[in-house]
Design a protein around this motif. Structure first.
Motif, PDB file in Angstrom:
ATOM      1  N   TYR A   1       0.837  -1.204   0.000  1.00 16.88           N
ATOM      2  CA  TYR A   1       0.000   0.000   0.000  1.00 16.88           C
ATOM      3  C   TYR A   1       0.873   1.256   0.000  1.00 16.88           C
ATOM      4  O   TYR A   1       0.640   2.185  -0.779  1.00 16.88           O
ATOM      5  N   LYS A   2       1.896   1.262   0.840  1.00 13.80           N
ATOM      6  CA  LYS A   2       2.778   2.423   0.921  1.00 13.80           C
ATOM      7  C   LYS A   2       3.585   2.607  -0.363  1.00 13.80           C
ATOM      8  O   LYS A   2       3.879   3.737  -0.753  1.00 13.80           O
ATOM      9  N   ALA A   3       3.914   1.516  -1.014  1.00 15.25           N
ATOM     10  CA  ALA A   3       4.644   1.604  -2.281  1.00 15.25           C
ATOM     11  C   ALA A   3       3.789   2.302  -3.337  1.00 15.25           C
ATOM     12  O   ALA A   3       4.283   3.134  -4.103  1.00 15.25           O
ATOM     13  N   LYS A   4       2.510   1.968  -3.349  1.00 18.56           N
ATOM     14  CA  LYS A   4       1.609   2.594  -4.319  1.00 18.56           C
ATOM     15  C   LYS A   4       1.407   4.080  -4.035  1.00 18.56           C
ATOM     16  O   LYS A   4       1.158   4.864  -4.950  1.00 18.56           O
ATOM     17  N   LYS A   5       1.499   4.476  -2.765  1.00 20.48           N
ATOM     18  CA  LYS A   5       1.276   5.875  -2.356  1.00 20.48           C
ATOM     19  C   LYS A   5       2.568   6.672  -2.249  1.00 20.48           C
ATOM     20  O   LYS A   5       2.540   7.822  -1.820  1.00 20.48           O
ATOM     21  N   ASN A   6       3.702   6.062  -2.641  1.00 20.44           N
ATOM     22  CA  ASN A   6       5.022   6.710  -2.540  1.00 20.44           C
ATOM     23  C   ASN A   6       5.304   7.234  -1.136  1.00 20.44           C
ATOM     24  O   ASN A   6       5.779   8.335  -0.945  1.00 20.44           O
ATOM     25  N   GLN A   7       5.005   6.396  -0.145  1.00 17.34           N
ATOM     26  CA  GLN A   7       5.238   6.747   1.257  1.00 17.34           C
ATOM     27  C   GLN A   7       6.416   5.963   1.804  1.00 17.34           C
ATOM     28  O   GLN A   7       6.982   5.103   1.131  1.00 17.34           O
ATOM     29  N   TRP A   8       6.764   6.259   3.080  1.00 13.60           N
ATOM     30  CA  TRP A   8       7.817   5.546   3.774  1.00 13.60           C
ATOM     31  C   TRP A   8       7.551   4.053   3.716  1.00 13.60           C
ATOM     32  O   TRP A   8       6.417   3.621   3.846  1.00 13.60           O
ATOM     33  N   ARG A   9       8.591   3.254   3.505  1.00 12.78           N
ATOM     34  CA  ARG A   9       8.440   1.815   3.290  1.00 12.78           C
ATOM     35  C   ARG A   9       9.045   1.003   4.420  1.00 12.78           C
ATOM     36  O   ARG A   9       9.900   1.460   5.156  1.00 12.78           O
ATOM     37  N   ILE A  10       8.613  -0.211   4.511  1.00 14.52           N
ATOM     38  CA  ILE A  10       9.178  -1.179   5.445  1.00 14.52           C
ATOM     39  C   ILE A  10      10.396  -1.795   4.755  1.00 14.52           C
ATOM     40  O   ILE A  10      10.323  -2.182   3.588  1.00 14.52           O
ATOM     41  N   SER A  11      11.515  -1.882   5.454  1.00 10.79           N
ATOM     42  CA  SER A  11      12.741  -2.363   4.822  1.00 10.79           C
ATOM     43  C   SER A  11      12.641  -3.850   4.476  1.00 10.79           C
ATOM     44  O   SER A  11      11.929  -4.614   5.134  1.00 10.79           O
ATOM     45  N   GLU A  12      13.381  -4.233   3.434  1.00  8.75           N
ATOM     46  CA  GLU A  12      13.419  -5.647   3.048  1.00  8.75           C
ATOM     47  C   GLU A  12      14.001  -6.487   4.164  1.00  8.75           C
ATOM     48  O   GLU A  12      13.590  -7.625   4.366  1.00  8.75           O
ATOM     49  N   ALA A  13      14.955  -5.930   4.894  1.00 11.46           N
ATOM     50  CA  ALA A  13      15.557  -6.666   6.016  1.00 11.46           C
ATOM     51  C   ALA A  13      14.498  -7.002   7.065  1.00 11.46           C
ATOM     52  O   ALA A  13      14.475  -8.119   7.602  1.00 11.46           O
ATOM     53  N   THR A  14      13.614  -6.069   7.340  1.00 14.75           N
ATOM     54  CA  THR A  14      12.544  -6.317   8.312  1.00 14.75           C
ATOM     55  C   THR A  14      11.607  -7.398   7.799  1.00 14.75           C
ATOM     56  O   THR A  14      11.226  -8.309   8.545  1.00 14.75           O
ATOM     57  N   LEU A  15      11.240  -7.327   6.534  1.00 13.20           N
ATOM     58  CA  LEU A  15      10.350  -8.329   5.953  1.00 13.20           C
ATOM     59  C   LEU A  15      10.985  -9.719   5.991  1.00 13.20           C
ATOM     60  O   LEU A  15      10.322 -10.714   6.313  1.00 13.20           O
ATOM     61  N   LEU A  16      12.279  -9.804   5.691  1.00 11.35           N
ATOM     62  CA  LEU A  16      12.976 -11.083   5.741  1.00 11.35           C
ATOM     63  C   LEU A  16      13.096 -11.610   7.169  1.00 11.35           C
ATOM     64  O   LEU A  16      12.915 -12.805   7.420  1.00 11.35           O
ATOM     65  N   MET A  17      13.405 -10.731   8.107  1.00 13.90           N
ATOM     66  CA  MET A  17      13.559 -11.154   9.493  1.00 13.90           C
ATOM     67  C   MET A  17      12.241 -11.667  10.066  1.00 13.90           C
ATOM     68  O   MET A  17      12.238 -12.596  10.871  1.00 13.90           O
ATOM     69  N   MET A  18      11.144 -11.075   9.657  1.00  9.75           N
ATOM     70  CA  MET A  18       9.832 -11.569  10.110  1.00  9.75           C
ATOM     71  C   MET A  18       9.637 -13.013   9.642  1.00  9.75           C
ATOM     72  O   MET A  18       9.100 -13.838  10.377  1.00  9.75           O
ATOM     73  N   ALA A  19      10.079 -13.316   8.432  1.00  7.94           N
ATOM     74  CA  ALA A  19       9.980 -14.685   7.925  1.00  7.94           C
ATOM     75  C   ALA A  19      10.901 -15.620   8.712  1.00  7.94           C
ATOM     76  O   ALA A  19      10.508 -16.734   9.068  1.00  7.94           O
ATOM     77  N   VAL A  20      12.098 -15.159   9.002  1.00 11.46           N
ATOM     78  CA  VAL A  20      13.056 -15.969   9.760  1.00 11.46           C
ATOM     79  C   VAL A  20      12.515 -16.288  11.155  1.00 11.46           C
ATOM     80  O   VAL A  20      12.679 -17.400  11.660  1.00 11.46           O
ATOM     81  N   PHE A  21      11.852 -15.336  11.781  1.00 11.97           N
ATOM     82  CA  PHE A  21      11.339 -15.530  13.136  1.00 11.97           C
ATOM     83  C   PHE A  21      10.007 -16.287  13.173  1.00 11.97           C
ATOM     84  O   PHE A  21       9.366 -16.354  14.212  1.00 11.97           O
ATOM     85  N   GLY A  22       9.600 -16.863  12.058  1.00 13.56           N
ATOM     86  CA  GLY A  22       8.426 -17.723  12.060  1.00 13.56           C
ATOM     87  C   GLY A  22       7.309 -17.291  11.133  1.00 13.56           C
ATOM     88  O   GLY A  22       6.332 -18.013  10.970  1.00 13.56           O
ATOM     89  N   GLY A  23       7.430 -16.129  10.507  1.00  6.67           N
ATOM     90  CA  GLY A  23       6.360 -15.627   9.653  1.00  6.67           C
ATOM     91  C   GLY A  23       6.512 -16.011   8.198  1.00  6.67           C
ATOM     92  O   GLY A  23       6.040 -15.313   7.300  1.00  6.67           O
ATOM     93  N   ARG A  24       7.133 -17.133   7.949  1.00  4.03           N
ATOM     94  CA  ARG A  24       7.447 -17.542   6.568  1.00  4.03           C
ATOM     95  C   ARG A  24       6.202 -17.766   5.719  1.00  4.03           C
ATOM     96  O   ARG A  24       6.168 -17.380   4.562  1.00  4.03           O
TER      97      ARG A  24
END
Length: 89
Positions: A25-48
């Motif tokens: 949603y933020k990407a479409k609105k050209n707003q502040w984004r969540i880092s790829e590192a955060t998205l990957l770490m969420m998967a590592v911690f069980g959110g795969r």
């Protein structure tokens, strides 16, 4: 113990799924984004699973090799680890 593990997995996967949706949603609105590192770490911690479903549902981060190949690798490693631990315990 298993009940708490299931609650944890439900919460972390739901949160990860929502983060992918928020980032799209933020990407479409050209707003502040969540880092790829955060998205990957969420998967590592069980959110795969939440990450994988979020990528597929919102067609988000599917062209980024780090996530496109990283999430399936994380899933394979974690499933293999669970299978291994269940055989030795």
């Amino acid at each position: 113990m298993h009940q708490y593990s299931l609650y944890y997995l439900f919460v972390i996967n739901t949160l990860t799924f929502l983060l992918y949706g928020i980032d799209k949603y933020k990407a479409k609105k050209n707003q502040w984004r969540i880092s790829e590192a955060t998205l990957l770490m969420m998967a590592v911690f069980g959110g795969r699973i939440g990450a994988w479903i979020g990528m597929r549902l919102w067609h988000h981060k599917t062209k980024h090799k780090k996530l496109k190949y990283g999430i399936p690798v994380i899933i394979i490693i974690q499933v293999g680890l669970v299978v291994y631990l269940n055989t030795i315990l």
